[in-house]
Design a protein around this motif. Structure first.
Motif, PDB file in Angstrom:
ATOM      1  N   ALA A  39       0.814  -1.218   0.000  1.00 60.72           N
ATOM      2  CA  ALA A  39       0.000   0.000   0.000  1.00 60.72           C
ATOM      3  C   ALA A  39       0.847   1.269   0.000  1.00 60.72           C
ATOM      4  O   ALA A  39       0.339   2.357  -0.244  1.00 60.72           O
ATOM      5  N   GLY A  40       2.135   1.115   0.296  1.00 59.91           N
ATOM      6  CA  GLY A  40       3.021   2.282   0.325  1.00 59.91           C
ATOM      7  C   GLY A  40       2.817   3.161   1.541  1.00 59.91           C
ATOM      8  O   GLY A  40       2.942   4.377   1.454  1.00 59.91           O
ATOM      9  N   VAL A  41       2.493   2.530   2.683  1.00 65.66           N
ATOM     10  CA  VAL A  41       2.290   3.284   3.922  1.00 65.66           C
ATOM     11  C   VAL A  41       3.166   2.685   5.029  1.00 65.66           C
ATOM     12  O   VAL A  41       3.637   1.559   4.910  1.00 65.66           O
ATOM     13  N   ALA A  42       3.341   3.430   6.088  1.00 70.47           N
ATOM     14  CA  ALA A  42       4.100   2.944   7.233  1.00 70.47           C
ATOM     15  C   ALA A  42       3.320   1.822   7.921  1.00 70.47           C
ATOM     16  O   ALA A  42       2.086   1.809   7.916  1.00 70.47           O
ATOM     17  N   LYS A  43       4.030   0.893   8.533  1.00 70.39           N
ATOM     18  CA  LYS A  43       3.379  -0.250   9.183  1.00 70.39           C
ATOM     19  C   LYS A  43       2.399   0.196  10.268  1.00 70.39           C
ATOM     20  O   LYS A  43       1.342  -0.404  10.452  1.00 70.39           O
ATOM     21  N   GLY A  44       2.724   1.256  10.951  1.00 71.24           N
ATOM     22  CA  GLY A  44       1.848   1.745  12.009  1.00 71.24           C
ATOM     23  C   GLY A  44       0.487   2.187  11.519  1.00 71.24           C
ATOM     24  O   GLY A  44      -0.468   2.237  12.294  1.00 71.24           O
ATOM     25  N   VAL A  45       0.362   2.502  10.237  1.00 74.79           N
ATOM     26  CA  VAL A  45      -0.922   2.947   9.686  1.00 74.79           C
ATOM     27  C   VAL A  45      -1.970   1.842   9.827  1.00 74.79           C
ATOM     28  O   VAL A  45      -3.107   2.103  10.216  1.00 74.79           O
ATOM     29  N   LEU A  46      -1.591   0.617   9.554  1.00 77.36           N
ATOM     30  CA  LEU A  46      -2.533  -0.493   9.672  1.00 77.36           C
ATOM     31  C   LEU A  46      -3.005  -0.618  11.119  1.00 77.36           C
ATOM     32  O   LEU A  46      -4.205  -0.745  11.384  1.00 77.36           O
ATOM     33  N   HIS A  47      -2.082  -0.549  12.045  1.00 78.67           N
ATOM     34  CA  HIS A  47      -2.435  -0.728  13.458  1.00 78.67           C
ATOM     35  C   HIS A  47      -3.147   0.481  14.044  1.00 78.67           C
ATOM     36  O   HIS A  47      -3.795   0.373  15.081  1.00 78.67           O
ATOM     37  N   LYS A  48      -3.069   1.615  13.377  1.00 72.57           N
ATOM     38  CA  LYS A  48      -3.818   2.796  13.810  1.00 72.57           C
ATOM     39  C   LYS A  48      -5.307   2.631  13.477  1.00 72.57           C
ATOM     40  O   LYS A  48      -6.167   3.121  14.200  1.00 72.57           O
ATOM     41  N   HIS A  49      -5.589   1.942  12.399  1.00 70.61           N
ATOM     42  CA  HIS A  49      -6.967   1.820  11.926  1.00 70.61           C
ATOM     43  C   HIS A  49      -7.644   0.503  12.290  1.00 70.61           C
ATOM     44  O   HIS A  49      -8.861   0.382  12.141  1.00 70.61           O
ATOM     45  N   PHE A  50      -6.881  -0.478  12.735  1.00 66.31           N
ATOM     46  CA  PHE A  50      -7.427  -1.794  13.066  1.00 66.31           C
ATOM     47  C   PHE A  50      -6.823  -2.273  14.378  1.00 66.31           C
ATOM     48  O   PHE A  50      -5.666  -1.982  14.677  1.00 66.31           O
ATOM     49  N   GLU A  51      -7.609  -3.025  15.134  1.00 71.32           N
ATOM     50  CA  GLU A  51      -7.171  -3.538  16.440  1.00 71.32           C
ATOM     51  C   GLU A  51      -5.877  -4.341  16.318  1.00 71.32           C
ATOM     52  O   GLU A  51      -4.957  -4.195  17.113  1.00 71.32           O
ATOM     53  N   ASP A  52      -5.827  -5.210  15.326  1.00 74.31           N
ATOM     54  CA  ASP A  52      -4.650  -6.027  15.055  1.00 74.31           C
ATOM     55  C   ASP A  52      -4.794  -6.574  13.639  1.00 74.31           C
ATOM     56  O   ASP A  52      -5.746  -6.243  12.927  1.00 74.31           O
ATOM     57  N   PHE A  53      -3.866  -7.424  13.219  1.00 75.03           N
ATOM     58  CA  PHE A  53      -3.897  -7.896  11.838  1.00 75.03           C
ATOM     59  C   PHE A  53      -5.111  -8.784  11.555  1.00 75.03           C
ATOM     60  O   PHE A  53      -5.714  -8.686  10.488  1.00 75.03           O
ATOM     61  N   ASP A  54      -5.497  -9.622  12.486  1.00 75.68           N
ATOM     62  CA  ASP A  54      -6.689 -10.439  12.260  1.00 75.68           C
ATOM     63  C   ASP A  54      -7.954  -9.582  12.206  1.00 75.68           C
ATOM     64  O   ASP A  54      -8.886  -9.894  11.469  1.00 75.68           O
ATOM     65  N   GLY A  55      -7.978  -8.490  12.953  1.00 69.23           N
ATOM     66  CA  GLY A  55      -9.080  -7.541  12.845  1.00 69.23           C
ATOM     67  C   GLY A  55      -9.125  -6.907  11.465  1.00 69.23           C
ATOM     68  O   GLY A  55     -10.199  -6.729  10.878  1.00 69.23           O
ATOM     69  N   PHE A  56      -7.949  -6.554  10.938  1.00 69.11           N
ATOM     70  CA  PHE A  56      -7.863  -6.033   9.573  1.00 69.11           C
ATOM     71  C   PHE A  56      -8.396  -7.063   8.579  1.00 69.11           C
ATOM     72  O   PHE A  56      -9.206  -6.749   7.703  1.00 69.11           O
ATOM     73  N   LEU A  57      -7.950  -8.319   8.724  1.00 66.97           N
ATOM     74  CA  LEU A  57      -8.369  -9.364   7.788  1.00 66.97           C
ATOM     75  C   LEU A  57      -9.870  -9.610   7.854  1.00 66.97           C
ATOM     76  O   LEU A  57     -10.521  -9.792   6.816  1.00 66.97           O
ATOM     77  N   ALA A  58     -10.442  -9.601   9.049  1.00 67.43           N
ATOM     78  CA  ALA A  58     -11.889  -9.799   9.186  1.00 67.43           C
ATOM     79  C   ALA A  58     -12.648  -8.675   8.484  1.00 67.43           C
ATOM     80  O   ALA A  58     -13.601  -8.926   7.731  1.00 67.43           O
ATOM     81  N   ASP A  59     -12.224  -7.439   8.698  1.00 68.97           N
ATOM     82  CA  ASP A  59     -12.877  -6.309   8.026  1.00 68.97           C
ATOM     83  C   ASP A  59     -12.696  -6.391   6.514  1.00 68.97           C
ATOM     84  O   ASP A  59     -13.603  -6.068   5.742  1.00 68.97           O
TER      85      ASP A  59
END
Length: 196
Positions: A39-59
């Motif tokens: 996505a071309g973003v810092a790793k912290g961006v994902l964790h800022k918007h989602f509880e964790d990686f599995d939360g990201f995957l569920a969404d």
């Protein structure tokens, strides 16, 4: 990416990156680092918007299921037009020609993701279940128009057709089945439900 720079539609940017990774590398290649790099973003961006990686995957999975709404509406609108077998074969090709096959693999690959999805999606694999519902509703509309036999069980037929489609398209690394092969399979499943 420097901090303090606003990213528009960051969720969609991350979801689109996950699509590309799934299609290219499969579920084993889908990591939080891979998604943020793609996505071309810092790793912290994902964790800022989602509880964790599995939360990201569920969404992500649920978002891709919601995207099927337009396809479902178009298929329902096709009731009474064209050939029933062709309409269903086209719908299956559209579902399985997308990221859906890779999402099925992802859901079966990750135990925690399945557990999270169960909170909002009580049964089945979301993409497959939604596709079966979509096709079942279409067949129900065709039954009301007399283009499917009156006693046909559209819910069971929808599930059987999605299962058949999944078997045809399951190998994401090989070539997609020929349209005629998909049509033949659909015709075989619907054979007894089509009026003579």
């Amino acid at each position: 990416m420097p901090t303090g720079v606003a990213i528009r539609d960051v969720r969609e940017q991350l979801f689109d990156a996950a699509d590309r990774i799934l299609l290219r590398d499969g579920p084993s290649g889908l990591t939080s680092r891979a998604v943020t790099a793609e996505a071309g973003v810092a790793k912290g961006v994902l964790h800022k918007h989602f509880e964790d990686f599995d939360g990201f995957l569920a969404d992500f999975v649920l978002d891709r299921v919601e995207r099927m709404d337009a396809q479902a509406a178009a298929l329902r609108d096709a009731a009474g037009t064209g050939d029933v077998v062709d309409n269903v074969a086209g719908a299956l090709a559209a579902v399985f020609g997308s990221v859906a096959v890779a999402i099925v693999a992802l859901v079966t690959f990750r135990d925690e993701l399945r557990a999270r999805l169960r909170r909002t999606w009580p049964a089945g694999v979301p993409v497959l279940t939604e596709a079966a519902i979509m096709i079942g509703r279409y067949l129900g509309a065709e039954r009301e128009l007399g283009r499917i036999a009156a006693g046909a069980d559209e819910e069971s037929l929808g599930a059987m057709l999605v299962g058949t489609g999944h078997l045809l398209f399951a190998d994401r690394t090989g070539p997609a089945p020929a349209p005629e092969a998909v049509r033949r399979a659909v015709a075989a499943v619907l054979g007894g439900a089509l009026p003579r």
